[in-house]
Design an enzyme around this catalytic site. Structure first.
Site, PDB file in Angstrom:
ATOM      1  N   GLU A 106     147.747  18.695 -32.330  1.00  0.00           N
ATOM      2  CA  GLU A 106     147.799  17.955 -33.609  1.00  0.00           C
ATOM      3  C   GLU A 106     148.271  16.527 -33.370  1.00  0.00           C
ATOM      4  OE1 GLU A 106     149.909  20.158 -36.635  1.00  0.00           O
ATOM      5  OE2 GLU A 106     149.035  22.068 -36.001  1.00  0.00           O
ATOM      6  N   GLU A 118     154.555  27.809 -35.577  1.00  0.00           N
ATOM      7  CA  GLU A 118     155.896  27.341 -35.931  1.00  0.00           C
ATOM      8  C   GLU A 118     156.903  28.457 -36.193  1.00  0.00           C
ATOM      9  OE1 GLU A 118     155.129  24.640 -39.194  1.00  0.00           O
ATOM     10  OE2 GLU A 118     153.718  23.470 -38.035  1.00  0.00           O
TER      11      GLU A 118
HETATM   12  O1  9MR Z   1     147.494  18.057 -42.427  1.00  0.00           O
HETATM   13  C1  9MR Z   1     147.824  19.147 -43.254  1.00  0.00           C
HETATM   14  C2  9MR Z   1     148.040  18.678 -44.672  1.00  0.00           C
HETATM   15  O2  9MR Z   1     146.825  18.204 -45.228  1.00  0.00           O
HETATM   16  C3  9MR Z   1     148.605  19.794 -45.515  1.00  0.00           C
HETATM   17  O3  9MR Z   1     148.934  19.313 -46.797  1.00  0.00           O
HETATM   18  C4  9MR Z   1     149.810  20.376 -44.837  1.00  0.00           C
HETATM   19  C5  9MR Z   1     150.343  21.482 -45.713  1.00  0.00           C
HETATM   20  O4  9MR Z   1     151.036  22.444 -45.111  1.00  0.00           O
HETATM   21  O5  9MR Z   1     149.493  20.837 -43.544  1.00  0.00           O
HETATM   22  C6  9MR Z   1     149.077  19.816 -42.693  1.00  0.00           C
HETATM   23  O6  9MR Z   1     148.815  20.311 -41.407  1.00  0.00           O
HETATM   24  C7  9MR Z   1     149.931  20.872 -40.705  1.00  0.00           C
HETATM   25  C8  9MR Z   1     149.413  21.926 -39.763  1.00  0.00           C
HETATM   26  O7  9MR Z   1     148.642  22.858 -40.470  1.00  0.00           O
HETATM   27  C9  9MR Z   1     150.539  22.613 -39.030  1.00  0.00           C
HETATM   28  N1  9MR Z   1     151.398  21.666 -38.361  1.00  0.00           N
HETATM   29  C10 9MR Z   1     151.861  20.550 -39.139  1.00  0.00           C
HETATM   30  C11 9MR Z   1     150.671  19.861 -39.813  1.00  0.00           C
HETATM   31  C12 9MR Z   1     151.105  18.626 -40.551  1.00  0.00           C
HETATM   32  O8  9MR Z   1     151.909  19.000 -41.611  1.00  0.00           O
END
Ligand code: 9MR
Length: 378
Positions: A262, A157
């Site tokens: 994702e 990102e």
């Molecule tokens: O699914 C993840 C969630 O459990 C966490 O709280 C969150 C915190 O940053 O991150 C989520 O995963 C993210 C991923 O690592 C990067 N892209 C977006 C995802 C959804 O937020």
């Protein structure tokens, strides 16, 4: 003669397809030879506590990503302290079950402990200090799992929706060079590992162009980059399938493979248009934003199945450039979308329901996947 041979080939492949269609009963069987089918795994799954989730994982998936435990905050909470306990268990879990492990994520502005970009006195780390920390972190993490992790989301990102660089701390201190350095350090730590750039809202034209520019720049600098990860946090209204396809083709055209990293499809109303996956973009709970706590109405559920199915058709159509399709969770109850962008909602974004039963679209996906060939160009 030519026509006869074509006929024999056509009949042959039809018979083959029919046989495959009969045989494949799971996602992993259906995608065999096409692309990896993966899921993000949480701690209750890789420790075995969520037995129903583990059963689905083993049955349907052949690749896994750690939903959280390989992020900087989990692995490296303080400058001189790493904690590999959970990540080690996650990798053991994957290996025990014969699953490909994908590493997520080395350099990301979010879930980053405060010390990483700071000088400890309330200011930013100097460029030299940040470079040293990045190198140490990447070398320690990639080095630890060398030969066990197939590929890493090296930078996550880093591009805004308009194609410019995200003004993260990394960028503020080092400019775009932090991205090039991250890819360099990761490659030095495990020359065999694949390296990916991963981002959300990839169907936005600005983001598409920014990411293509970045991939070209990485290549121009002679850095290894194997694939672009398209997160694919989808909504019912957005993005359009053809816009998504355009981005897949643009990335492939820049000389990399495409991974859907994702995937989930929210069935709920978005608090605003074009919602991406920026964790900071949250909204207050309002009852009308959580309209289906007890299940989706039939019409919406059918539309959801169709849209999810259409995206899988797209991935299958481009199986020559797609190397992995990864769901962001196993069953609806696991999904981060129950907490974001509005906390406390009931969403229905994944392929398995809250009771871990496959949704009807799983059948469609398996049938469709079974009837296309495995020919690939990669
Ligand atoms: O699914 C993840 C969630 O459990 C966490 O709280 C969150 C915190 O940053 O991150 C989520 O995963 C993210 C991923 O690592 C990067 N892209 C977006 C995802 C959804 O937020």
């Amino acid at each position: 003669m030519k026509a006869f041979r074509a006929l024999v080939l056509a009949v042959g492949s039809l018979t083959w397809a029919a046989a495959a269609a009969q045989e494949a009963r799971t996602l992993r069987e259906a995608f065999e030879g096409k692309f990896l089918i993966g899921a993000a795994v949480n701690e209750r799954q890789f420790t075995g506590a969520d037995t129903a989730g583990v059963r689905v994982l083993k049955e349907h998936f052949n690749a896994v990503v750690a939903e959280n435990c390989m992020k900087c905050q989990s692995l490296h909470p303080e400058e001189n302290r790493y904690d590999f306990t959970r990540a080690d268990r996650f990798v053991d879990f994957a290996e025990k079950n014969g699953m490909t492990v994908i590493g997520h994520t080395l350099i990301w502005h979010s879930q980053l402990p405060d010390w990483f970009c700071s000088d400890g006195k309330g200011g930013n780390a100097s460029p030299e200090l940040l470079k040293r920390r990045m190198k140490e972190h990447i070398t320690a993490v990639v080095g630890r799992y060398k030969g066990r992790v197939k590929g890493w989301d090296v930078v996550n990102e880093a591009i805004e929706d308009n194609g410019s660089f995200r003004k993260s701390k990394f960028y503020e201190i080092l400019g775009p060079e932090y991205i090039y350095l991250a890819f360099q350090y990761a490659h030095e730590a495990d020359p065999e590992a694949e390296l990916y750039y991963n981002d959300y809202s990839m169907a936005n034209p600005g983001k598409r162009e920014g990411v293509v520019r970045l991939v070209k720049e990485l290549k121009r600098r002679g850095l290894r980059v194997d694939a672009v990860g398209m997160q694919a946090h989808l909504g019912m209204e957005w993005p359009p399938v053809d816009g998504f396809e355009k981005s897949m083709l643009a990335f492939a055209g820049a000389g990399v493979k495409v991974m859907i990293t994702e995937l989930d499809l929210s069935a709920l109303p978005a608090p605003r248009a074009n919602v991406g996956a920026n964790i900071a973009d949250t909204a207050e709970y309002r009852k009308e934003l959580n309209p289906y706590p007890d299940g989706l109405p039939k019409e919406l559920s059918d539309a959801w199945m169709e849209r999810m199915g259409d995206f899988f058709s797209l991935f299958l159509k481009h199986r020559d450039i797609v190397t992995r399709v990864n769901l962001w969770g196993v069953a609806d109850g696991d999904s981060w979308l129950n907490y974001w962008p509005v906390s406390g909602r009931t969403d229905y974004p994944l392929l398995f329901d809250r009771s871990h039963r496959p949704k009807p679209v799983v059948d469609r996906i398996i049938r469709e996947a079974s009837t296309v060939g495995t020919e690939k160009t990669n």
